[in-house]
Motif scaffolding. Structure first.
Motif, PDB file in Angstrom:
ATOM      1  N   ALA A   5       0.057  11.027  -9.577  1.00  0.00           N
ATOM      2  CA  ALA A   5      -1.046  11.671  -9.099  1.00  0.00           C
ATOM      3  C   ALA A   5      -2.265  11.045  -8.928  1.00  0.00           C
ATOM      4  O   ALA A   5      -2.620  11.188  -7.856  1.00  0.00           O
ATOM      5  N   MET A   6      -2.341  10.189  -9.922  1.00  0.00           N
ATOM      6  CA  MET A   6      -3.837   9.445  -9.736  1.00  0.00           C
ATOM      7  C   MET A   6      -3.643   8.460  -8.497  1.00  0.00           C
ATOM      8  O   MET A   6      -4.903   8.010  -8.114  1.00  0.00           O
ATOM      9  N   VAL A   7      -2.666   7.857  -8.626  1.00  0.00           N
ATOM     10  CA  VAL A   7      -2.457   6.779  -7.541  1.00  0.00           C
ATOM     11  C   VAL A   7      -2.614   7.270  -6.234  1.00  0.00           C
ATOM     12  O   VAL A   7      -3.457   6.718  -5.313  1.00  0.00           O
ATOM     13  N   ALA A   8      -2.363   8.481  -6.059  1.00  0.00           N
ATOM     14  CA  ALA A   8      -2.399   9.309  -4.856  1.00  0.00           C
ATOM     15  C   ALA A   8      -3.794   9.310  -4.453  1.00  0.00           C
ATOM     16  O   ALA A   8      -4.193   9.360  -3.298  1.00  0.00           O
ATOM     17  N   VAL A   9      -4.540   9.994  -5.547  1.00  0.00           N
ATOM     18  CA  VAL A   9      -6.038  10.355  -5.284  1.00  0.00           C
ATOM     19  C   VAL A   9      -6.709   9.170  -4.753  1.00  0.00           C
ATOM     20  O   VAL A   9      -7.414   8.923  -3.758  1.00  0.00           O
ATOM     21  N   GLU A  10      -6.391   7.879  -5.472  1.00  0.00           N
ATOM     22  CA  GLU A  10      -7.079   6.579  -5.231  1.00  0.00           C
ATOM     23  C   GLU A  10      -6.731   6.097  -3.813  1.00  0.00           C
ATOM     24  O   GLU A  10      -7.358   5.470  -3.044  1.00  0.00           O
TER      25      GLU A  10
ATOM     26  N   PRO B  43      -3.635  -3.907 -12.759  1.00  0.00           N
ATOM     27  CA  PRO B  43      -2.817  -4.652 -13.762  1.00  0.00           C
ATOM     28  C   PRO B  43      -1.783  -4.027 -14.456  1.00  0.00           C
ATOM     29  O   PRO B  43      -1.655  -2.492 -14.290  1.00  0.00           O
ATOM     30  N   GLY B  44      -0.963  -4.513 -14.949  1.00  0.00           N
ATOM     31  CA  GLY B  44       0.438  -3.930 -15.779  1.00  0.00           C
ATOM     32  C   GLY B  44       1.488  -4.878 -15.996  1.00  0.00           C
ATOM     33  O   GLY B  44       1.233  -6.187 -15.689  1.00  0.00           O
ATOM     34  N   LEU B  45       2.680  -4.447 -16.365  1.00  0.00           N
ATOM     35  CA  LEU B  45       3.899  -5.450 -16.697  1.00  0.00           C
ATOM     36  C   LEU B  45       4.153  -5.917 -15.409  1.00  0.00           C
ATOM     37  O   LEU B  45       4.676  -5.123 -14.504  1.00  0.00           O
ATOM     38  N   ILE B  46       4.303  -7.365 -15.157  1.00  0.00           N
ATOM     39  CA  ILE B  46       4.824  -7.892 -13.746  1.00  0.00           C
ATOM     40  C   ILE B  46       6.159  -7.129 -13.327  1.00  0.00           C
ATOM     41  O   ILE B  46       6.221  -6.917 -12.062  1.00  0.00           O
TER      42      ILE B  46
ATOM     43  N   PRO C 255       1.303   2.532   7.072  1.00  0.00           N
ATOM     44  CA  PRO C 255       0.467   1.480   5.992  1.00  0.00           C
ATOM     45  C   PRO C 255       0.973   1.318   4.439  1.00  0.00           C
ATOM     46  O   PRO C 255       1.308   2.517   4.006  1.00  0.00           O
ATOM     47  N   PHE C 256       0.914   0.298   3.808  1.00  0.00           N
ATOM     48  CA  PHE C 256       1.159   0.128   2.486  1.00  0.00           C
ATOM     49  C   PHE C 256      -0.222   0.087   1.998  1.00  0.00           C
ATOM     50  O   PHE C 256      -1.292  -0.499   2.301  1.00  0.00           O
ATOM     51  N   LEU C 257      -0.565   0.849   0.740  1.00  0.00           N
ATOM     52  CA  LEU C 257      -1.821   1.193   0.134  1.00  0.00           C
ATOM     53  C   LEU C 257      -1.492   0.667  -1.397  1.00  0.00           C
ATOM     54  O   LEU C 257      -0.905   1.134  -2.101  1.00  0.00           O
ATOM     55  N   GLY C 258      -1.907  -0.580  -1.754  1.00  0.00           N
ATOM     56  CA  GLY C 258      -1.838  -1.059  -3.171  1.00  0.00           C
ATOM     57  C   GLY C 258      -2.965  -0.686  -3.704  1.00  0.00           C
ATOM     58  O   GLY C 258      -4.059  -0.923  -3.559  1.00  0.00           O
ATOM     59  N   VAL C 259      -2.725  -0.131  -5.189  1.00  0.00           N
ATOM     60  CA  VAL C 259      -3.865   0.432  -6.009  1.00  0.00           C
ATOM     61  C   VAL C 259      -4.052  -0.330  -7.028  1.00  0.00           C
ATOM     62  O   VAL C 259      -2.980  -0.583  -7.891  1.00  0.00           O
ATOM     63  N   HIS C 260      -5.560  -0.280  -7.550  1.00  0.00           N
ATOM     64  CA  HIS C 260      -5.652  -0.729  -8.889  1.00  0.00           C
ATOM     65  C   HIS C 260      -5.495   0.136  -9.821  1.00  0.00           C
ATOM     66  O   HIS C 260      -6.213   1.368  -9.895  1.00  0.00           O
ATOM     67  N   HIS C 261      -4.722  -0.164 -11.102  1.00  0.00           N
ATOM     68  CA  HIS C 261      -4.310   0.792 -12.092  1.00  0.00           C
ATOM     69  C   HIS C 261      -5.665   1.582 -12.815  1.00  0.00           C
ATOM     70  O   HIS C 261      -5.714   2.609 -13.126  1.00  0.00           O
ATOM     71  N   LEU C 262      -6.645   0.815 -13.214  1.00  0.00           N
ATOM     72  CA  LEU C 262      -7.973   1.459 -13.718  1.00  0.00           C
ATOM     73  C   LEU C 262      -8.737   2.151 -12.764  1.00  0.00           C
ATOM     74  O   LEU C 262      -9.140   3.116 -13.159  1.00  0.00           O
ATOM     75  N   HIS C 263      -8.559   1.735 -11.500  1.00  0.00           N
ATOM     76  CA  HIS C 263      -9.275   2.681 -10.451  1.00  0.00           C
ATOM     77  C   HIS C 263      -8.587   4.013 -10.378  1.00  0.00           C
ATOM     78  O   HIS C 263      -9.273   4.853 -10.204  1.00  0.00           O
TER      79      HIS C 263
END
Ligand code: KG4
Ligand code: ZN
Length: 329
Positions: free
Chosen positions: A300-305, A82-85, A105-113
């Motif tokens: 960086a956290m988006v990359a880990v997930e 989630p976030g500002l659209i 590939p495109f990898l869509g990540v959940h912000h809280l995860h």
């Protein structure tokens, strides 16, 4: 290795524009631009945030690419919500365009995860399960984490997020956004014992509520004008930190999980970090925290997930839509 797995990650969910380069199983570099334009307005102005991302993201990507001209990307990740659209749309469109163009590939990540995954930046060898409090400007929720991609949402605040409460109190006092660090600084000059704030009622150990605490601060200020603002801020600040950790420890004890963690912007709070350390030691808990630079929003956290998504071949359909709210927790 001649052609190691390489990932580009993008974060644009709120007021930080960030890109990260990840190779094999480690972070290579993260570049970030924090949007200071919102400081005087008590919160993030969504329209301005989108416009800033639109200007900053291409440059951050360009600078990263210039620094590592020979890398060959195998996947591109972005925060999907989630976030500002408007902000999400900028990062997601950028990532999808690259993915389509490079046929990766495109990898869509959940912000809280992704915030939970930030813990792996310093702790490659975490022990599971652990209980994780995600405390940001938009969310205050608890997850039971069983492995990198296996998380059970338990519950959280019934109204405001804790970061939002910090931001609103700071705005009331004429302090700049983000308010958390400002209230923290102010409270370090005050006496927290000057006033007692109430503990909101709970139905479950993971229940939180911050809207009443916000009002309690305003009433205390109105009804006790003689109290120095540093003292009142210190009393409120320390109470909120105790309340946050009380819910975390109570849930861990209820669930019989001896490991706990706090992530998200509010986990940058020094009082929270030291009280977590002290209480965990007293109660015999293992605890995890992300390093300070990775508490607030970052790629960086988006990359880990996204790396875990890649390892599990969890690719995101190219027509997946960004989502503004946390319905998919
Ligand atoms: O995770 P984050 O960067 O963005 C969201 O996902 O919302 O968290 C931002 C929130 C803001 O509300 C900010 O005031 C709060 O984290 N914050 C803090 C501190 N640093 C940032 N709150 C308390 N103490 C801090 N030191
Ligand atoms: Zn965040």
């Amino acid at each position: 290795m001649s052609n190691p797995f390489t990932l580009l990650a993008i974060e644009t969910s709120c007021d930080d524009t960030s890109v990260a380069l990840w190779q094999e199983n480690a972070l290579v570099e993260e570049l970030r631009f924090h949007q200071a334009i919102h400081a005087a307005y008590g919160g993030v102005i969504p329209e301005w945030a989108s416009r800033e991302h639109e200007i900053r993201l291409p440059w951050l990507y360009h600078n990263l690419h210039k620094k590592y001209p020979d890398v060959q990307l195998h996947a591109v990740a972005a925060t999907l919500g989630p976030g500002l659209i408007g902000s999400l749309l900028i990062g997601v469109t950028f990532a999808k365009t690259l993915a389509l163009d490079l046929d990766i590939p495109f990898l869509g990540v959940h912000h809280l995860h992704a915030h939970i995954a930030s813990l792996e930046l310093p702790h490659a060898d975490m022990t599971y399960p652990f209980l994780c409090l995600v405390a940001t400007g938009g969310h205050t929720v608890l997850y039971e984490v069983h492995s990198p991609l296996h998380r059970i949402f338990l519950g959280g605040t019934r109204d405001d997020a804790v970061g939002e409460a910090f931001d609103k109190i700071a705005a009331q006092l004429g302090l700049p956004y983000p308010g958390g660090p400002e209230i923290e600084k102010l409270s370090q000059k005050g006496d927290p014992t000057c006033f007692s704030f109430p503990y909101p009622k709970k139905e479950a150990p993971w229940d939180y509520s911050f809207s009443g605490l916000k009002t309690a601060f305003l009433y205390a200020r109105r009804d006790h004008p003689h109290l120095p603002i540093e003292d009142l801020a210190a009393a409120w600040h320390d109470h909120v930190i105790h309340y946050l950790l009380q819910g975390l420890f109570a849930t861990a004890e209820y669930k019989n999980i001896p490991r706990i963690a706090v992530v998200g912007g509010v986990s940058a709070n020094q009082k929270l970090r030291s009280l977590l350390h002290q209480t965990a030691q007293e109660k015999g808990f293992t605890y995890y925290l992300a390093p300070l630079p990775y508490c607030t929003d970052n790629a960086a956290m988006v990359a880990v997930e996204a790396y875990h998504h890649w390892l599990n071949a969890q690719y995101t359909p190219i027509d997946a839509e960004p989502f503004p709210t946390g319905e998919k927790l």
